[in-house]
Design a protein around this motif. Structure first.
Motif, PDB file in Angstrom:
ATOM      1  N   PRO A 105      10.997  19.029  34.577  1.00  0.00           N
ATOM      2  CA  PRO A 105      10.577  20.400  34.236  1.00  0.00           C
ATOM      3  C   PRO A 105      10.737  20.708  32.748  1.00  0.00           C
ATOM      4  O   PRO A 105       9.881  21.356  32.150  1.00  0.00           O
ATOM      5  CB  PRO A 105      11.509  21.278  35.084  1.00  0.00           C
ATOM      6  CG  PRO A 105      11.994  20.398  36.165  1.00  0.00           C
ATOM      7  CD  PRO A 105      12.043  19.015  35.606  1.00  0.00           C
ATOM      8  N   TYR A 106      11.817  20.239  32.130  1.00  0.00           N
ATOM      9  CA  TYR A 106      12.001  20.482  30.687  1.00  0.00           C
ATOM     10  C   TYR A 106      10.855  19.843  29.912  1.00  0.00           C
ATOM     11  O   TYR A 106      10.342  20.409  28.946  1.00  0.00           O
ATOM     12  CB  TYR A 106      13.355  19.912  30.240  1.00  0.00           C
ATOM     13  CG  TYR A 106      13.686  20.211  28.787  1.00  0.00           C
ATOM     14  CD1 TYR A 106      14.416  21.337  28.441  1.00  0.00           C
ATOM     15  CD2 TYR A 106      13.246  19.371  27.759  1.00  0.00           C
ATOM     16  CE1 TYR A 106      14.705  21.630  27.105  1.00  0.00           C
ATOM     17  CE2 TYR A 106      13.527  19.644  26.423  1.00  0.00           C
ATOM     18  CZ  TYR A 106      14.260  20.778  26.105  1.00  0.00           C
ATOM     19  OH  TYR A 106      14.532  21.058  24.793  1.00  0.00           O
ATOM     20  N   SER A 107      10.434  18.662  30.349  1.00  0.00           N
ATOM     21  CA  SER A 107       9.349  17.962  29.641  1.00  0.00           C
ATOM     22  C   SER A 107       8.043  18.740  29.732  1.00  0.00           C
ATOM     23  O   SER A 107       7.235  18.714  28.802  1.00  0.00           O
ATOM     24  CB  SER A 107       9.179  16.535  30.184  1.00  0.00           C
ATOM     25  OG  SER A 107       8.400  16.501  31.368  1.00  0.00           O
ATOM     26  N   LEU A 108       7.839  19.447  30.838  1.00  0.00           N
ATOM     27  CA  LEU A 108       6.616  20.252  30.980  1.00  0.00           C
ATOM     28  C   LEU A 108       6.638  21.442  30.018  1.00  0.00           C
ATOM     29  O   LEU A 108       5.598  21.839  29.479  1.00  0.00           O
ATOM     30  CB  LEU A 108       6.470  20.752  32.426  1.00  0.00           C
ATOM     31  CG  LEU A 108       6.123  19.661  33.443  1.00  0.00           C
ATOM     32  CD1 LEU A 108       6.446  20.084  34.867  1.00  0.00           C
ATOM     33  CD2 LEU A 108       4.642  19.282  33.340  1.00  0.00           C
ATOM     34  N   GLU A 109       7.822  21.959  29.769  1.00  0.00           N
ATOM     35  CA  GLU A 109       7.948  23.096  28.837  1.00  0.00           C
ATOM     36  C   GLU A 109       7.991  22.645  27.382  1.00  0.00           C
ATOM     37  O   GLU A 109       7.667  23.421  26.485  1.00  0.00           O
ATOM     38  CB  GLU A 109       9.225  23.888  29.154  1.00  0.00           C
ATOM     39  CG  GLU A 109       9.132  24.719  30.409  1.00  0.00           C
ATOM     40  CD  GLU A 109      10.512  25.088  30.956  1.00  0.00           C
ATOM     41  OE1 GLU A 109      11.487  25.086  30.190  1.00  0.00           O
ATOM     42  OE2 GLU A 109      10.589  25.345  32.173  1.00  0.00           O
ATOM     43  N   HIS A 110       8.414  21.426  27.129  1.00  0.00           N
ATOM     44  CA  HIS A 110       8.593  20.930  25.758  1.00  0.00           C
ATOM     45  C   HIS A 110       7.941  19.556  25.599  1.00  0.00           C
ATOM     46  O   HIS A 110       8.629  18.552  25.362  1.00  0.00           O
ATOM     47  CB  HIS A 110      10.085  20.813  25.415  1.00  0.00           C
ATOM     48  CG  HIS A 110      10.843  22.097  25.585  1.00  0.00           C
ATOM     49  ND1 HIS A 110      11.461  22.455  26.766  1.00  0.00           N
ATOM     50  CD2 HIS A 110      11.064  23.112  24.716  1.00  0.00           C
ATOM     51  CE1 HIS A 110      12.035  23.635  26.606  1.00  0.00           C
ATOM     52  NE2 HIS A 110      11.815  24.054  25.389  1.00  0.00           N
ATOM     53  N   PRO A 111       6.597  19.497  25.734  1.00  0.00           N
ATOM     54  CA  PRO A 111       5.955  18.168  25.695  1.00  0.00           C
ATOM     55  C   PRO A 111       6.113  17.453  24.356  1.00  0.00           C
ATOM     56  O   PRO A 111       6.382  16.246  24.328  1.00  0.00           O
ATOM     57  CB  PRO A 111       4.483  18.476  25.996  1.00  0.00           C
ATOM     58  CG  PRO A 111       4.316  19.943  25.804  1.00  0.00           C
ATOM     59  CD  PRO A 111       5.643  20.576  26.028  1.00  0.00           C
ATOM     60  N   ALA A 112       5.983  18.198  23.234  1.00  0.00           N
ATOM     61  CA  ALA A 112       6.047  17.524  21.926  1.00  0.00           C
ATOM     62  C   ALA A 112       7.428  16.913  21.703  1.00  0.00           C
ATOM     63  O   ALA A 112       7.549  15.751  21.283  1.00  0.00           O
ATOM     64  CB  ALA A 112       5.709  18.516  20.819  1.00  0.00           C
TER      65      ALA A 112
END
Ligand code: UD2
Length: 329
Positions: A94-101
């Motif tokens: 989920p964190y990766s979905l919010e912070h892709p860069a």
């Protein structure tokens, strides 16, 4: 490698304060190697280091893997580095979905730079924490290593960022042997049960030990391939500490690390209730968005090439996890 056998080596472990990283540090120290641990405590916990923090062959650096020149700096302080075990990452889907860069910066770009630094320093093996998330959502089981490719539809930046890093590591040729271990659902002591995104086993064991009902997301018929943390550590050691004289076993590559068995979430819940001697108190909630339905590893390649086999069955691993949770609770 048995204790006392083979040359003693200096190994770097990034993500040393993480769930798997801390178990790996402990094992490498028990094999009498020197361990240089790196962690920035973004998701790792300082207390995971406690069992070995004072060990005379353990050295710790609170640093980020995104810092250029990390490995040359460690080389200058600790001498020649034999292996780099690169486990530090953004680990939350989920964190990766919010912070892709940020996810690509940490999981892909930092890995590419560490690889280059390792190569320039003459490091012999680079072992990377790949993930089953690299396969995206697929219908056909079991998943074999070639099932992830450029046409894969990843479900998260986490899965895609791990895929591109795996490709860079596993395609290394020359003196540096690069191995990516695509781990399936790892569980065991030290896995944090308190985040909403914690692994299902740590959550269920925590709930059962606290005599709260176990909450299943969806119908519970989704399946996962659970692998115990010390079996994963075995795989890291086989990949990273291979006999350097034997070129045939030093090829770069990518390997699944799983049990090869599928367990449904409802069967898992029942088993945990039985092992904790709790009545079967299970509730069902809505399906978790983005969940894959099934996941099971084909472990033919790692068995054939690295001679790795999972040794801890699910019931045994759960009993150990329950014992740890009771002791630390
Ligand atoms: C795993 C990895 C994740 C990523 C992903 C790729 C872990 C902890 N996570 O996610 O990082 O690699 O695979 O596919 O290994 N569930 C419940 N109740 C709960 C918690 C979970 O029913 O309280 C279900 C959940 O909906 C899912 C299954 O249990 O169907 C496994 O969930 P998980 O979060 O342990 O792992 P997964 O496979 O989603």
């Amino acid at each position: 490698m048995a204790k006392g056998q083979g040359p003693l080596r200096t190994c770097v472990v990034t993500g040393a304060a993480g769930f798997v990283g801390s178990h790996l540090c402990e094992r490498l120290l028990s094999l009498e190697h020197t361990v240089v641990g790196v962690d920035n405590f973004f998701s790792g916990h300082p207390e995971n280091l406690n069992p070995f923090a004072a060990h005379p062959r353990f050295f710790f650096h609170e640093r980020s893997v995104t810092e250029p020149g990390l490995l040359p700096g460690l080389r200058a302080q600790h001498g020649a580095l034999f292996a780099v075990f690169h486990l530090a990452a953004i680990v939350s889907v989920p964190y990766s979905l919010e912070h892709p860069a940020e996810t690509f910066q940490v999981n892909t770009q930092a890995t590419l730079r560490l690889l280059e630094e390792a190569e320039a320093l003459g490091v012999r093996t680079f072992v990377f924490a790949g993930s089953a998330a690299e396969y995206g959502d697929r219908d056909r089981m079991p998943l074999s290593e070639t099932d992830a490719n450029e046409d894969t539809r990843w479900l998260s930046p986490y899965g895609e960022s791990k895929y591109w890093a795996t490709m860079a590591v596993a395609s290394r040729r020359g003196n540096l042997c690069g191995v990516s271990l695509r781990c399936f659902n790892i569980y065991g002591p030290r896995q944090d049960p308190f985040s909403p995104y914690s692994g299902v086993i740590s959550r269920f064991v925590d709930m059962a030990v606290a005599q709260r009902p176990l909450t299943i997301f969806g119908d519970g018929l989704q399946t996962r391939d659970f692998v115990y943390v010390t079996d994963v550590v075995d795989a890291y050691c086989l990949a990273g500490l291979r006999d350097e004289e034997n070129e045939a076993t030093r090829l770069s590559g990518v390997f699944n690390v799983g049990s090869g068995r599928a367990t449904s979430i409802v069967d898992l819940a029942r088993l945990i209730c039985r092992l904790t001697q709790q009545p079967e108190s299970i509730t069902f909630g809505p399906e978790r968005p983005g969940d894959i339905r099934h996941s099971r590893a084909d472990i033919e390649a790692i068995t054939r090439v690295l001679h790795w086999m999972p040794r801890i069955g699910l019931e045994d691993g759960l009993a150990r996890t329950i014992q740890w949770m009771r002791g630390s609770g």
